[in-house]
Design a protein around this motif. Structure first.
Motif, PDB file in Angstrom:
ATOM      1  N   GLU B 510       0.821  -1.152  -0.028  1.00 22.97           N
ATOM      2  CA  GLU B 510       0.016   0.237  -0.099  1.00 22.97           C
ATOM      3  C   GLU B 510       1.000   1.277   0.016  1.00 22.97           C
ATOM      4  O   GLU B 510       0.664   2.188  -0.690  1.00 22.97           O
ATOM      5  N   VAL B 511       2.029   1.494   0.733  1.00 27.14           N
ATOM      6  CA  VAL B 511       2.860   2.265   0.941  1.00 27.14           C
ATOM      7  C   VAL B 511       3.616   2.693  -0.516  1.00 27.14           C
ATOM      8  O   VAL B 511       3.496   3.771  -1.077  1.00 27.14           O
ATOM      9  N   LYS B 512       3.825   1.752  -1.229  1.00 26.88           N
ATOM     10  CA  LYS B 512       4.568   1.633  -2.492  1.00 26.88           C
ATOM     11  C   LYS B 512       3.666   2.175  -3.695  1.00 26.88           C
ATOM     12  O   LYS B 512       3.892   3.015  -4.359  1.00 26.88           O
ATOM     13  N   ASP B 513       2.572   1.647  -3.407  1.00 31.10           N
ATOM     14  CA  ASP B 513       1.628   2.073  -4.422  1.00 31.10           C
ATOM     15  C   ASP B 513       0.928   3.809  -4.515  1.00 31.10           C
ATOM     16  O   ASP B 513       0.996   4.402  -5.546  1.00 31.10           O
ATOM     17  N   ARG B 514       1.064   4.144  -3.289  1.00 27.08           N
ATOM     18  CA  ARG B 514       1.008   5.534  -3.042  1.00 27.08           C
ATOM     19  C   ARG B 514       1.983   6.406  -3.613  1.00 27.08           C
ATOM     20  O   ARG B 514       1.752   7.427  -4.008  1.00 27.08           O
ATOM     21  N   LEU B 515       3.146   6.071  -3.182  1.00 27.66           N
ATOM     22  CA  LEU B 515       4.374   6.661  -3.674  1.00 27.66           C
ATOM     23  C   LEU B 515       4.534   6.684  -5.114  1.00 27.66           C
ATOM     24  O   LEU B 515       4.734   7.554  -5.794  1.00 27.66           O
ATOM     25  N   ASP B 516       4.162   5.486  -5.796  1.00 30.75           N
ATOM     26  CA  ASP B 516       4.186   5.359  -7.067  1.00 30.75           C
ATOM     27  C   ASP B 516       3.344   6.445  -7.747  1.00 30.75           C
ATOM     28  O   ASP B 516       3.204   6.948  -9.061  1.00 30.75           O
ATOM     29  N   PHE B 517       2.014   6.280  -7.090  1.00 28.44           N
ATOM     30  CA  PHE B 517       0.978   7.017  -7.589  1.00 28.44           C
ATOM     31  C   PHE B 517       1.546   8.663  -7.870  1.00 28.44           C
ATOM     32  O   PHE B 517       1.247   9.572  -8.867  1.00 28.44           O
ATOM     33  N   PHE B 518       2.115   8.980  -6.648  1.00 28.59           N
ATOM     34  CA  PHE B 518       2.673  10.732  -6.595  1.00 28.59           C
ATOM     35  C   PHE B 518       3.628  10.763  -7.752  1.00 28.59           C
ATOM     36  O   PHE B 518       3.552  12.023  -8.717  1.00 28.59           O
ATOM     37  N   ILE B 519       4.586   9.918  -8.146  1.00 22.71           N
ATOM     38  CA  ILE B 519       5.536   9.916  -9.130  1.00 22.71           C
ATOM     39  C   ILE B 519       4.745  10.099 -10.485  1.00 22.71           C
ATOM     40  O   ILE B 519       5.250  10.864 -11.383  1.00 22.71           O
TER      41      ILE B 519
END
Lengths: 249, 666
Positions: B510-519
């Motif tokens: 979940e953390v990685k998905d959110r960071l991916d989203f931002f980038i």
């Protein structure tokens, strides 16, 4: 005012860096230096470019996080302030400003203007403390009177913010001012005297291990220190070191 | 889930001692097989990490700064309270307890506050033993000064850098344990989620800010000591990096968030100078010991000053309105912070403000300079009528007391405060609200604790000056190390928690998905763009004075900004590198959710209390009016998927030792 910035850009510790040029416009003299960099970064982001990485946090001169070498001086042209307390009224329209990270082997660059100062933490870990555990039963705070002169001197040494300007300004990249500030503070207080010998030996040894240079008494550190930490502390540390080296148990 | 504050039985002055005598202990050998995560290394986190490690637990400590020594506790200026009664002015544990409950406008939990007052004296002993160089008198004894909202001198200080000295004390204690390997220190790491296993807090997901790597860390208990959320206003006295993320993440996993609307607006800050402003700088409350606050009596004088045609020093004594001394003769310039801030706003709103923006009042040292100068002249046998000499001596005395603050002011404003009065205006400073905790400082998630400014427990609706340092260190040195054992005693056979458990895998994803989203979002506006817009809504409609209509508008506007943020935010750079914009994006995303709950909480509390002023609830004289009948409770919010739909739980506050009274400082 309009300025030309020449900024050190470096992707990470492994790649080579270079100076790049950026113009900035309509800078108000009431801005702090870091707010001027905020303006630049906003501009870079809007242009689809990478903003400049720089360390900063409290922006009131006490956390020790900001750390820029500005026109060849740690924390810029003014005395006894950190970069976040430097205001643009110290510059004039049309100026070219060079901005670089701290330069010292013991402070490797992380990115752009950000360096790794964990070597300072390791010096502290080696002895920058009084070995007292938390307990509800320490003696009353007023049980040992401390002469005001000693308390004030200890305080002056203790105001070091660990920013690293002393190291960056020193031609030998020596960490003597930083280390001596903590050694002095604790050596001046009765609570710290008990393990003073062990402390100075351990901290100096760690300082050497981290690759900081030697002190040749040029005094650049004191001039550039944002908190005005005095060279007297280095003299006191040298005395402590000597006494610890030749003293008998 | 019903709220159980777990307040021990018995009379108030015996509760803590009895509790300590009866809670479970973990024996020294077993402590070695128990891990504790501490997030944040300020006064609360630093002191907790050091104390827990000394006791034998394996501590993993996290901070987003490059060193634990830089946590924002370092910026606290004025001092730390303790009921030592060294000045023999009638101070006692009870008085400190009483002042804190009254100062908090009767919205704090009695038992917690009493314990705070009880351990306050130990804090000073502990810090002196560590080598903290407090100010001393010539006889070698510790010196004290007075702070707002009290009538004794119980504040210990180290010039204007008390927070720095106390934090460096805690950092020293931590350093000793880091050197011994009992604390594993993770600098430049940010907690991005809490991991729960079997309903208990068992670890965190953190991002290494230097490399961008996402890491899993397990433990038997997790302590959140990540400070307050004042930066939801964008402009505040907080550090640039101060954020709500750790508190908000645990809130979303089940920890109730209490009284989010209780915000302290500090009366003495340097006024805003322009749109470029990135933060506001506090001028210590200790200045109110000697500075007198005023605005012009006549509007035309205020206009002339604003236009630069008149200087404050040219204004005759009778043309000045020392409005705090006028309205509150008993406490004068030393009224509590909420009262002083609202009084400044009232004068400025009425058109008496003194800088170009009309949002500033004067803090004047001229009479203090004369007073100290006369005293010094007499002491040294000089002529006390020699005006020039008296002024010179007086300035020296003021410099010795407040030199660093005056220098700080001059650097920022480019005016000399020894010659002309300082200009000040209120700014967001501290948040009394925070994660709900019981008497043991445990949140509503088993095994997850909150300490220091991150929790809500001790300051009610308003915090007194020099009490934040006291609370942070009380929680970290003297409360948590005891109470956490009561919980961990059941974990002695658990063994190491594996980070390969599916709960860790899921949380990390979940953390990685959110960071991916931002980038990958590639929007058109920077993170700061949204943060500034949010800050403006908060300051205008959820700031010093609030009303139902404005709060409803604020909620709609916050939701609007949040929607736009997720559609349109631009985060440059990559995941796997040092990326400050990415860090900010995550923090602002959380502020955008918290802000809505904040406004919602302010809307439901239809009374004025402490820092929370509802325009609908005031006396005829314009003072805050509490409604004890309907609002003597802690508002604890449960997250249900959307901050606007959060569910309210009430913890009724019982006053058994202090009578509820309308606060008066007149």
């Amino acid at each position: 005012m309009n300025l030309t910035l020449k900024i050190w850009r470096q992707k990470n510790a492994k790649t080579k860096g270079a100076i790049e040029t950026y113009p900035v416009k309509d800078i108000s003299e009431d801005m702090s230096f870091l707010e001027m960099l905020d303006v630049l970064n906003e501009q870079l982001i809007n242009d689809g470019k990478e903003p400049v990485a720089f360390d900063h946090d409290c922006r009131e001169g006490i956390c020790g996080m900001c750390s820029l070498y500005i026109n060849g001086q740690a924390h810029g042209p003014d005395r006894e302030i950190t970069t976040c307390q430097l205001h643009m009224r110290s510059f004039k329209d049309g100026d070219t400003i060079f901005i670089e990270p701290w330069r010292a082997g013991a402070f490797p660059v992380v990115k752009d203007l950000v360096t790794d100062r964990s070597s300072f933490d390791r010096i502290m870990n080696a002895g920058g403390f009084v070995s007292v555990n938390t307990s509800g039963n320490t003696i009353d705070a007023n049980a040992i009177p401390v002469p005001k002169v000693d308390a004030d001197k200890a305080f002056d040494a203790a105001t070091c913010i660990g920013c690293g300007a002393c190291v960056a300004s020193c031609k030998n990249a020596s960490a003597m001012l930083f280390t001596s500030a903590k050694v002095s503070q604790l050596a001046l207080l009765p609570q710290g005297k008990v393990e003073a010998h062990e402390r100075v030996m351990n901290m100096v040894s760690q300082m050497d291990e981290e690759g900081f240079g030697n002190c040749t008494n040029t005094g650049a550190c004191e001039v550039e220190c944002p908190k005005g930490i005095s060279l007297e502390n280095i003299a006191r540390m040298n005395r402590e070191y000597l006494s610890a080296s030749v003293g008998s148990e | 889930m019903s709220l159980d504050a777990k307040i021990p039985e018995g009379p108030i002055d015996k509760k803590w001692i009895n509790h300590k005598n009866n809670i479970k202990l973990v024996n020294p050998a077993n402590k070695r097989s128990i891990d504790v995560i501490v997030v944040g290394t300020g006064l609360a986190g630093g002191s907790a990490a050091a104390s827990l490690a000394e006791m034998g637990y394996n501590v993993k400590a996290f901070c987003f700064q490059d060193s634990p020594r830089r946590a924002h506790s370092i910026a606290a200026q004025g001092g730390i309270n303790a009921a030592k009664n060294y000045q023999n002015d009638g101070d006692s544990t009870y008085r400190l307890f009483y002042d804190t409950v009254k100062g908090g406008d009767y919205r704090s939990r009695e038992a917690n506050v009493y314990r705070l007052a009880e351990v306050s004296a130990n804090i000073i002993d502990q810090c002196v033993a560590q080598g903290v160089p407090f100010a001393r008198e010539y006889g070698g004894m510790l010196d004290n000064r007075s702070f707002g909202g009290v009538q004794v001198s119980r504040t210990f200080y180290a010039k204007g850098q008390t927070g720095q000295q106390l934090l460096l004390g805690a950092y020293s204690a931590m350093s000793r344990q880091i050197g011994k390997g009992k604390i594993k220190m993770y600098n430049r790491h940010e907690m991005l989620d809490l991991v729960m296993v079997g309903g208990k807090a068992r670890g965190i997901i953190a991002r290494n800010l230097e490399t961008g790597e996402i890491e899993r860390h397990s433990a038997h208990a997790v302590v959140i000591a990540s400070g307050g959320y004042g930066n939801v206003f964008f402009l505040s006295t907080n550090a640039m990096g101060s954020n709500v993320t750790a508190s908000w993440k645990i809130h979303k996993k089940g920890a109730y968030f209490a009284n989010p609307c209780y915000t302290q607006i500090h009366p003495t800050c340097i006024p805003v100078s322009g749109d470029h402003q990135s933060k506001l700088t506090l001028m210590s409350e200790s200045l109110r010991n000697d500075g007198r606050i005023w605005v012009p009596k006549k509007k035309e004088d205020a206009e002339a000053i604003k236009a630069g045609k008149l200087k404050p020093t040219q204004l005759a004594e009778e043309d000045r309105d020392y409005y705090l001394e006028r309205r509150y003769p008993a406490f004068g310039n030393l009224v509590p912070r909420d009262v002083a801030s609202r009084a400044a706003k009232e004068r400025c709103d009425a058109g008496f403000g003194v800088n170009a923006t009309g949002e500033a009042v004067y803090l004047d040292f001229a009479s203090a300079i004369q007073r100290y100068g006369k005293e010094a002249a007499l002491v040294h046998g000089h002529d006390a009528n020699d005006k020039a000499l008296v002024t010179k001596l007086g300035k020296e005395a003021i410099k010795a007391k407040y030199g660093n603050l005056f220098q700080m002011y001059e650097k920022i404003v480019a005016q000399n405060p020894y010659e002309t009065p300082m200009m000040i205006y209120p700014a967001v400073h501290y948040t009394m609200g925070g994660v709900w905790v019981d008497y043991n400082l445990m949140t509503t998630i088993p095994g997850c604790y909150a300490a220091g400014e991150a929790n809500f427990s001790d300051h009610g609706a308003n915090r007194l000056g020099a009490s934040a340092l006291m609370q942070g260190l009380a929680d970290g040195y003297f409360v948590l190390p005891y109470t956490i054992g009561d919980y961990l005693a059941d974990d002695i056979r658990t063994g190491e928690i594996s980070t390969d458990l599916p709960e860790f895998v899921q949380a990390e994803k979940e953390v990685k998905d959110r960071l991916d989203f931002f980038i990958n979002n590639k929007g058109t506006h920077s993170v700061d763009h949204f943060h500034k817009r949010l800050g403006k809504v908060m300051w205008d409609k959820v700031g010093m004075a609030r009303n139902a209509e404005g709060l409803k508008e604020a909620i709609a506007e916050i939701r609007q900004i949040r929607d736009e943020f997720w559609k349109d935010v631009r985060v440059p750079g990559d995941l796997n590198e040092f990326n400050q914009e990415l860090e900010k994006a995550g923090r602002v995303a959380d502020f955008l959710e918290l802000a809505e709950l904040f406004a919602k909480d302010a809307l439901q509390r239809e009374e004025s209390c402490g820092g929370h002023f509802r325009e609908e609830s005031q006396t005829e004289e314009g003072e805050a009016k509490r409604n004890d009948e309907d609002f003597t409770y802690v508002a604890a919010w449960e997250f249900t998927g959307d901050p606007g739909e959060s569910k309210l739980h009430k913890e009724e506050l019982k006053y058994e030792n202090i009578e509820l009274k309308q606060r008066s400082y007149k």
